[in-house]
Design an enzyme around this catalytic site. Sequence first.
Site, mmCIF file in Angstrom:
data_model
loop_
_atom_site.group_PDB
_atom_site.id
_atom_site.type_symbol
_atom_site.label_atom_id
_atom_site.label_comp_id
_atom_site.label_asym_id
_atom_site.label_seq_id
_atom_site.Cartn_x
_atom_site.Cartn_y
_atom_site.Cartn_z
ATOM 1 C CB ILE A 77 -0.970 -0.017 1.212
ATOM 2 C CG1 ILE A 77 -1.860 -1.258 1.157
ATOM 3 C CG2 ILE A 77 -1.804 1.261 1.269
ATOM 4 C CD1 ILE A 77 -2.659 -1.426 -0.125
ATOM 5 C CB CYS A 123 16.633 -25.202 -6.296
ATOM 6 S SG CYS A 123 17.474 -26.331 -5.175
ATOM 7 C CB ILE A 134 -5.007 -2.381 3.729
ATOM 8 C CG1 ILE A 134 -5.175 -0.860 3.819
ATOM 9 C CG2 ILE A 134 -5.108 -2.863 2.286
ATOM 10 C CD1 ILE A 134 -6.466 -0.316 3.276
ATOM 11 C CG HIS A 155 -9.210 -11.958 -3.303
ATOM 12 N ND1 HIS A 155 -7.906 -11.707 -2.964
ATOM 13 C CD2 HIS A 155 -9.627 -12.954 -2.493
ATOM 14 C CE1 HIS A 155 -7.548 -12.530 -2.000
ATOM 15 N NE2 HIS A 155 -8.571 -13.286 -1.680
ATOM 16 C CB VAL A 214 7.262 6.596 12.411
ATOM 17 C CG1 VAL A 214 6.470 7.741 13.037
ATOM 18 C CG2 VAL A 214 7.462 6.840 10.920
#
Lengths: 587, 418
Positions: free
Chosen positions: A102, A513, A446, A139, A279
């Site tokens: 976000i 791999c 969110i 989604h 912060v």
Amino acid sequence: MSSLESKVAKILKRYPYDITFEINDKIVFLYGNVEKYKEWVEIGLRIGKIKGIDGVVNKIKWRGFPEDRFKEKEERRRMLFEKNREKVIGEYDVIIIGGGIIGTAIARELSRYDIKIALLEKASDIATGASKANNGMIHPGVAPPRNTLKRKLNIRGNAMYDKWAEELGFKFKRVGSLWLITPRTLIRYKKYLPGPLYRVVLKYIFPWVVKFKGMRNGVKGIKILRGKEIFRLEPYVTKDTLAAVYVPSTGIVDSYEVTIALAENAKENGVEIHLKTEVVGFLKEKNIIKGVVTNKGVFLCKYVVNAAGIYADEIAELAGAREYTIHPRKGVELMFHKDTGGLIHHCLSELVFPSHPTSKGGGLNPTIHGNVMWGPTAVEVPDKEDTSVKREEIEFVLERYSTIIPNFPREQMIRYFAGVRAPTFTEDFIIRPAKWVKNFLHVAGIQSPGLASAPAIAEYAIDKLKAMGLELKENPLFNPRRNPIPATAEMSIEELDKRIMENPKWGNIVCTCELVSEAEIIEAINRGAYTLDAIKRRTRAGMGTCQGSYCTLKIAEILSRELGVPLNDILKEESKLFNGPVRGEAP
Amino acid sequence: MKAYNYDVVVIGGGPSGLAVATKLAEKGYKVALIERKDELGGILDQCIHDGFGTKLFNKALSGPEFASVFINKAETLGIGIHLNTYVKNVEIRENEKEIVAISPHGIKNIKTKAIVYAVGCRERHQFEIKIGGTRPAGVYTAGMVQRLINLYGILPGKNILIVGGGDVGMIVARHLYLEGAENLLIVFPEKRFAGLPRNVQQCILDFGIPYQPQTVVKEIIGKERVEGAILVRVDEKWKPIPGTEELYPCDTIILSVGLIPYSLKLKKIGAKIDPRTKGPEINEFFETTIEGVFAVGNLVQIFDYVDDAVESALIAADGVEKYLNQEPKEKIIEFVPGKYIRALIPHRIEWKDDRNIIAFFRANIEKENAHIELRDENGNLLKRYFRRYIRPSTLERIEIPRELLQDKRQVTLNVSED
């Protein structure tokens, strides 16, 4: 008493505790003590459901509430605040707190304009919270209830992904979802329906209910499939599938790949990204934030965007804008070997109603890299950082989803992990200016479908900023495109040969791999990765069958050489990979 | 793209690969050796302890010493050595096989008549044994730690929990002890150490390193770095006993929980994989189910001694020669692991030859004075072998006279009940 107050009081009366509350600007504050954490969550959720409430700040304490840890945290923040409040780093138009999907999406969207932006992330890399532990599903928008912001942004966000992927160069595929309807789908209601009728409901009525819900939400292209049609799409799914709902718009991405792409493009367009920047407080004049104080110093600013994910409530609190409480919800995912990739082609789940309390939805997902993932679960956890996976949880997921493809080679599991979602008690996205602080924008709560909604969330957040008075002038130099690190694994032999001729490091395979070359690792370092896990997220080195037992040391060596730091100072994520020289001797 | 042409290509430059390549070169074939790392010797380059070569050279060499015997040979025999070369694709055609490999010198296109896979094994990691808890820094596999200490001079941590009582775990424990670890504890689910008795004595008992049998790690604790582990006691079936959980504080967890043959690539080109050994199915000359494709060493099954792995390679070299000479195969005799046999190689006998058949097996029980029986498809006893001790931790080697198998379709090996 207002009607809101009486509704809250009515709910609280059901509990044998002395819980007090106050309501301020449609925000409910709860105080008191309860016995169990579960009750803390339950009370919050019940109150959050009341119509007309904008947020629940749950200050109730449960037995075993880690008082000391919170105090310690507070004390630490205060100390860092005092130490750094005078040290000015720079002046910005917008400060974005949080380097997840976000935060980076908003940063990139804002970088279209001619303003000065800084993104602050407390970890050593972006995408280290929920954005790294996501199943990557985009989604379609069938699930969110009507009249939610989630629904609106989910459908729009989903539609925006094609352009995002094309511009930002991350992998995206619309694989579609297939929701299976089986005899287990409505098992709880079976007793009300005689056998044959139950089958009829499952096969002919229930699919329509799901389809109708999706259509009402505005999801296009939903189809109901029966019989052979299902098995043609997914030959290995359980044979007792009676019907399936097919939703074509479901997509898959790698959520950290998207986040990294956004951050790289934002940076390219002038956003300053400050890692390891935590912060710890705000400089305020009345109800206006003048600066964001961090462990590095002060970022003076005009606007603040709170996209701190799981910590959004704490950041809001520091800003005097606490309007919600996050109740961490853990999701466990199991990752399977690429060998299993051919077994599924869509995001598969078995519809079960009512949904399971500890695994709402979830299922089998293909990943964009060709693995298969099982999960996630949904468990309320008191600790925001509880990403542990218990053995019982592994067994639970294996058991829970085994009915989708009964013959899935479950022993091919190569990793499991957990992420913590950041829901608020109102269970919808909270994207709005703070009620009591003028230039502070909440982008909180969110949770799922946050990844799918991300492009629309960024757009929506910027509209809000504009409404708050932020002036935006197009940046003529904005470049929407970002080039991904070329992947050896995806190159044709001819192309790879050409690259090796230009730079032999393309021919030095470090992770066998996943077929990752030294050149890719160096490119990731050049783009700012400096930890083992940051390399892993950018190149996939260490994500394969052996989970890094072969390549970890080689990557650490490359990091050490390229960064010019001793091997024993190389970090995994936040902590050193190794302890130090043998017998304490310097090498 | 560079093109090459060989009679035989050996993939993997560890002891088995080196052995098969040198022997074939001595026979006069044009041989290539492909190694993904920048050095030959495989895992031996990090095994600075001794004990290698006791069967082959009657000496207890260190890993690098053992490897150097073959490396020197390989260099003088004119073998095409491709270091830093990773095999991406193998295509099998009749009478010809084509390899596409990636190297810093460019893509290599290698045509060959026969291929020997000698790519060894990998270590099982925490996710394969479903250890719960967090995923912080400080969890390593034993092989990685061995490399870290012996080649880089770096200690992974100070207070160390080693999980697994096999050879690798024990050897690493000794190194850690000598190199400055402050606290060490070894835990394992079995009643006794699963490794060789000589390692129990020389690595654990001689140094007084503490250990706790019938214990496993339930959960790893720690956010950024390991802070401890929740240990739990297990019963004979390795089932955790509720209520026996205890927190063991440590900063490092080292897993030595088994090795798995690197057989994925073989599976991709169509070779049959044995679910017991996790390696390819092979015949008595270590040919896989794909004609002209052989597999040797720990890729086939985990050997206890490098000497045995090398023996497998030497047998395979004879097989490659037979293949290149287009010697006929006779008919297939199936080789089946019977009661109390966990794994058995070879899986079938098919060449026309007169040499004895060398078979390796691992029992799944511990037994004193054990008889191992070889029976045909009708249950007739063909041969009995006696062992003073058999135990799951020891790979047994037997020789089977080929004439015993005449006219048989299937033979079964089992541990006698009495």
